[in-house]
Structure formats: C-alpha cells, structure tokens
Design a protein around this motif. Structure first.
Motif, mmCIF file in Angstrom:
data_model
loop_
_atom_site.group_PDB
_atom_site.id
_atom_site.type_symbol
_atom_site.label_atom_id
_atom_site.label_comp_id
_atom_site.label_asym_id
_atom_site.label_seq_id
_atom_site.Cartn_x
_atom_site.Cartn_y
_atom_site.Cartn_z
ATOM 1 N N MET A 1 -7.938 3.186 -4.450
ATOM 2 C CA MET A 1 -6.860 2.317 -4.909
ATOM 3 C C MET A 1 -6.935 0.991 -4.157
ATOM 4 S SD MET A 1 -2.761 3.010 -5.224
ATOM 5 C CE MET A 1 -2.452 3.087 -3.443
ATOM 6 N N TYR A 2 -6.846 -0.101 -4.910
ATOM 7 C CA TYR A 2 -6.898 -1.451 -4.359
ATOM 8 C C TYR A 2 -5.540 -2.112 -4.599
ATOM 9 C CZ TYR A 2 -11.900 -0.490 -4.722
ATOM 10 O OH TYR A 2 -13.142 0.088 -4.617
ATOM 11 N N CYS A 3 -5.015 -2.786 -3.586
ATOM 12 C CA CYS A 3 -3.704 -3.417 -3.711
ATOM 13 C C CYS A 3 -3.772 -4.904 -3.374
ATOM 14 C CB CYS A 3 -2.695 -2.740 -2.790
ATOM 15 S SG CYS A 3 -2.326 -1.035 -3.248
ATOM 16 N N ALA A 4 -2.967 -5.676 -4.089
ATOM 17 C CA ALA A 4 -2.839 -7.108 -3.830
ATOM 18 C C ALA A 4 -1.367 -7.468 -3.925
ATOM 19 C CB ALA A 4 -3.656 -7.920 -4.829
ATOM 20 N N LYS A 5 -1.008 -8.619 -3.360
ATOM 21 C CA LYS A 5 0.392 -9.012 -3.368
ATOM 22 C C LYS A 5 0.535 -10.508 -3.596
ATOM 23 C CE LYS A 5 0.665 -9.865 1.625
ATOM 24 N NZ LYS A 5 1.006 -11.303 1.528
ATOM 25 N N ARG A 6 1.711 -10.840 -4.104
ATOM 26 C CA ARG A 6 2.162 -12.214 -4.180
ATOM 27 C C ARG A 6 3.512 -12.270 -3.487
ATOM 28 N NH1 ARG A 6 -0.287 -15.332 -7.638
ATOM 29 N NH2 ARG A 6 1.572 -16.596 -7.935
ATOM 30 N N ASN A 7 4.158 -13.396 -3.566
ATOM 31 C CA ASN A 7 5.446 -13.539 -2.896
ATOM 32 C C ASN A 7 6.532 -12.674 -3.532
ATOM 33 O OD1 ASN A 7 7.196 -14.663 -0.959
ATOM 34 N ND2 ASN A 7 7.928 -16.196 -2.415
ATOM 35 N N LYS A 8 6.432 -12.457 -4.856
ATOM 36 C CA LYS A 8 7.493 -11.730 -5.561
ATOM 37 C C LYS A 8 7.007 -10.536 -6.368
ATOM 38 C CE LYS A 8 10.319 -15.906 -6.132
ATOM 39 N NZ LYS A 8 10.927 -16.833 -7.120
ATOM 40 N N CYS A 9 5.711 -10.295 -6.404
ATOM 41 C CA CYS A 9 5.207 -9.184 -7.201
ATOM 42 C C CYS A 9 3.970 -8.572 -6.548
ATOM 43 C CB CYS A 9 4.894 -9.631 -8.631
ATOM 44 S SG CYS A 9 3.740 -11.011 -8.736
ATOM 45 N N VAL A 10 3.599 -7.394 -7.038
ATOM 46 C CA VAL A 10 2.516 -6.638 -6.422
ATOM 47 C C VAL A 10 1.574 -6.114 -7.498
ATOM 48 C CG1 VAL A 10 3.863 -6.003 -4.398
ATOM 49 C CG2 VAL A 10 3.924 -4.533 -6.423
ATOM 50 N N TYR A 11 0.367 -5.767 -7.078
ATOM 51 C CA TYR A 11 -0.672 -5.306 -7.996
ATOM 52 C C TYR A 11 -1.403 -4.107 -7.396
ATOM 53 C CZ TYR A 11 -0.037 -10.046 -9.815
ATOM 54 O OH TYR A 11 0.503 -11.214 -10.314
ATOM 55 N N ALA A 12 -1.892 -3.249 -8.264
ATOM 56 C CA ALA A 12 -2.756 -2.150 -7.833
ATOM 57 C C ALA A 12 -3.861 -1.960 -8.864
ATOM 58 C CB ALA A 12 -1.971 -0.861 -7.657
ATOM 59 N N LEU B 1 0.831 -1.198 0.000
ATOM 60 C CA LEU B 1 0.000 0.000 0.000
ATOM 61 C C LEU B 1 0.874 1.260 0.000
ATOM 62 C CD1 LEU B 1 -3.007 0.729 0.039
ATOM 63 C CD2 LEU B 1 -2.859 0.896 2.529
ATOM 64 N N THR B 2 1.895 1.279 0.830
ATOM 65 C CA THR B 2 2.805 2.425 0.871
ATOM 66 C C THR B 2 3.526 2.600 -0.455
ATOM 67 O OG1 THR B 2 3.140 2.169 3.253
ATOM 68 C CG2 THR B 2 4.814 3.395 2.036
ATOM 69 N N TYR B 3 3.953 1.487 -1.036
ATOM 70 C CA TYR B 3 4.658 1.513 -2.321
ATOM 71 C C TYR B 3 3.798 2.169 -3.404
ATOM 72 C CZ TYR B 3 6.567 -0.420 -6.695
ATOM 73 O OH TYR B 3 7.054 -0.589 -7.971
ATOM 74 N N TYR B 4 2.535 1.743 -3.509
ATOM 75 C CA TYR B 4 1.679 2.281 -4.565
ATOM 76 C C TYR B 4 1.158 3.680 -4.241
ATOM 77 C CZ TYR B 4 1.663 -1.644 -7.778
ATOM 78 O OH TYR B 4 2.031 -2.582 -8.717
ATOM 79 N N LYS B 5 1.043 4.016 -2.960
ATOM 80 C CA LYS B 5 0.721 5.398 -2.606
ATOM 81 C C LYS B 5 1.793 6.340 -3.148
ATOM 82 C CE LYS B 5 -2.027 5.099 1.669
ATOM 83 N NZ LYS B 5 -2.004 5.409 3.119
ATOM 84 N N ASP B 6 3.039 5.980 -2.909
ATOM 85 C CA ASP B 6 4.156 6.800 -3.386
ATOM 86 C C ASP B 6 4.153 6.895 -4.904
ATOM 87 O OD1 ASP B 6 4.943 7.169 -0.769
ATOM 88 O OD2 ASP B 6 6.516 5.623 -0.821
ATOM 89 N N LYS B 7 3.878 5.790 -5.579
ATOM 90 C CA LYS B 7 3.874 5.791 -7.041
ATOM 91 C C LYS B 7 2.732 6.641 -7.593
ATOM 92 C CE LYS B 7 4.776 2.213 -9.585
ATOM 93 N NZ LYS B 7 6.017 2.651 -10.274
ATOM 94 N N LEU B 8 1.572 6.571 -6.949
ATOM 95 C CA LEU B 8 0.444 7.373 -7.434
ATOM 96 C C LEU B 8 0.723 8.860 -7.219
ATOM 97 C CD1 LEU B 8 -2.300 7.022 -8.776
ATOM 98 C CD2 LEU B 8 -3.352 7.002 -6.518
ATOM 99 N N ARG B 9 1.315 9.212 -6.090
ATOM 100 C CA ARG B 9 1.677 10.610 -5.846
ATOM 101 C C ARG B 9 2.718 11.093 -6.855
ATOM 102 N NH1 ARG B 9 1.953 9.009 -0.067
ATOM 103 N NH2 ARG B 9 0.088 9.785 1.005
ATOM 104 N N ALA B 10 3.572 10.162 -7.310
ATOM 105 C CA ALA B 10 4.653 10.519 -8.236
ATOM 106 C C ALA B 10 4.212 10.512 -9.692
ATOM 107 C CB ALA B 10 5.830 9.565 -8.044
ATOM 108 N N GLY B 11 2.932 10.234 -9.961
ATOM 109 C CA GLY B 11 2.441 10.313 -11.330
ATOM 110 C C GLY B 11 2.187 8.995 -12.017
ATOM 111 N N MET B 12 1.980 7.935 -11.251
ATOM 112 C CA MET B 12 1.719 6.626 -11.850
ATOM 113 C C MET B 12 0.522 6.670 -12.793
ATOM 114 S SD MET B 12 0.990 2.956 -9.936
ATOM 115 C CE MET B 12 -0.651 3.386 -9.306
ATOM 116 N N ALA B 13 -0.553 7.334 -12.385
ATOM 117 C CA ALA B 13 -1.736 7.496 -13.238
ATOM 118 C C ALA B 13 -1.552 8.750 -14.080
ATOM 119 C CB ALA B 13 -3.000 7.588 -12.389
ATOM 120 N N ASP B 14 -1.528 8.601 -15.380
ATOM 121 C CA ASP B 14 -1.216 9.694 -16.292
ATOM 122 C C ASP B 14 -2.167 10.877 -16.084
ATOM 123 O OD1 ASP B 14 0.101 10.970 -18.417
ATOM 124 O OD2 ASP B 14 -1.438 10.315 -19.822
#
Length: 214
Positions: free
Chosen positions: A171-182, A117-130
């Motif tokens: 924003m919805y987040c999911a995780k696996r052992n080696k990768c993440v989703y939003a 959640l923290t990872y994708y919060k930072d990415k969204l603040r940094a412009g992940m969504a165009d």
C-alpha cells in the motif's frame, strides 16, 4: 563580469529547459497513456493495453471506499488474419487500485504521513479493498522515489486473503493539505507479478498530484 556570468548561467541551464519542454510536449512516452483523475487532482501513466475499471463520468468508482480507478495488467497479441480481433489477455491476479479521501478527523495542517498511513491501514483492515480480509501489515515503511517533486509516497507491505487464497500486496500513501490518497498493489502470484514489476514500478513513479495548493 556580471554579463559574462549571466551568459554562462543561461548556457548551462538552457539544455535542461529544452529537455523539460520536450518532456512536457512529448506526452507520457511510447506505449503509455495518461490517466487524469482531474476531479481528485492526480495523474499517472500506464501501458496502453492495460485495462482500467472506472466511472466514465470521472466520479468515484465506489463512494464508500473512495475508489477512483482500478488497473489490471493486460497484453495484446495482434490478430493472425485481417478482420479478426486482437487477442487481449487479462492478468486478473494483479490489481492496482487508487483511492481518494477527505477524512473528517483531519483538519488542514494536521495531515502527516504517519497519520495517513494509519488511516488507510485501518480502512484496508475494515474492507476498503473489496473481498480482501485478514490483512496483516509488515512493520517496515519505505519512501518511494516519485518523479514528481510535489508528490511524496510512502509504502508498507502486507499479506491478506481473497476468495480463500493468500495474497500479497503493498500500500502506497500520499497526502495533501486537505485530502489523502492510497494506492494498493495486490497480487496472488510472485511469478506473475515479477513479469509486470517494471511496468508497475514505472506507474508508481509517474503518480503525481496535479494541483500545487488546496
């Protein structure tokens, strides 16, 4: 006695087995299609008239953000006369975006829901969504009831701006052992969003990770 117990157990469980088989064979349901992001190990079901923006070869739509596919609500009105095209109405004010990532700072076994959640919060603040900027997250985090038992989604609401106009989103987040989703659901009109809210909720509930182990 043991045979009797086994017979009773089978009798009780058999309807559930039949129902599961029918669900697996019956597809996503009437009026729905399944989007299978096989390269990134997830699927979801959505209304067949909605518009998907994606790479035809199945690769990322945007490598920098990890965007896999975007989904826009749409309705279809049958043509008034034979030979004419149906009328498709797109609702551009609502947008669902699905992201995939393999963060270098996460190592196997170190991926927690809070970190994702923290990872994708930072990415969204940094412009992940165009085009989306000035993102402000609410403090409340919620778990989403997903139909697939192998998938866990947590969500957080936010406000932001796009094209100078205030928008709302989740924003919805999911995780696996080696990768993440939003998944981001963005809309600029609650009235329009509420028109499609049931369909959006069903899309989120249908989201599932398709590989059980990394």
């Amino acid at each position: 006695m043991i045979i009797f117990i086994l017979v009773v157990a089978v009798a009780l469980s058999w309807p559930a087995v039949i129902a599961l088989e029918k669900a697996m064979e019956g597809g996503p349901g009437e009026g729905l299609v399944t989007y299978n992001a096989s390269r990134y190990f997830f699927r979801f079901d959505y209304p067949k008239d909605w518009i998907t923006e994606r790479e035809q070869n199945g690769f990322l739509l945007d490598k920098d953000s990890g965007l896999v596919v975007e989904l826009i609500p749409a309705t279809r009105q049958e043509a008034a006369a034979e030979g004419e095209d149906d009328i498709i109405t797109r609702y551009e004010g609502i947008q669902l975006s699905f992201y995939y990532g393999v963060p270098s700072e996460f190592y196997p076994g170190n991926v927690t829901a809070d970190r994702v959640l923290t990872y994708y919060k930072d990415k969204l603040r940094a412009g992940m969504a165009d085009g989306v900027y000035n993102v402000d997250f609410l403090s409340f985090v919620d778990e989403v009831n997903v139909e697939n038992e192998n998938t866990e989604l947590i969500s957080v609401d936010f406000t932001a701006y796009r094209d100078g106009k205030k928008i709302n989103g989740t924003m919805y987040c999911a995780k696996r052992n080696k990768c993440v989703y939003a998944i981001t659901v963005i809309h600029d009109s609650y009235a329009e969003y509420n028109t499609f809210r049931e369909e959006i909720d069903n899309i989120l509930k249908s989201f599932r990770l398709t590989v059980l182990s990394d």
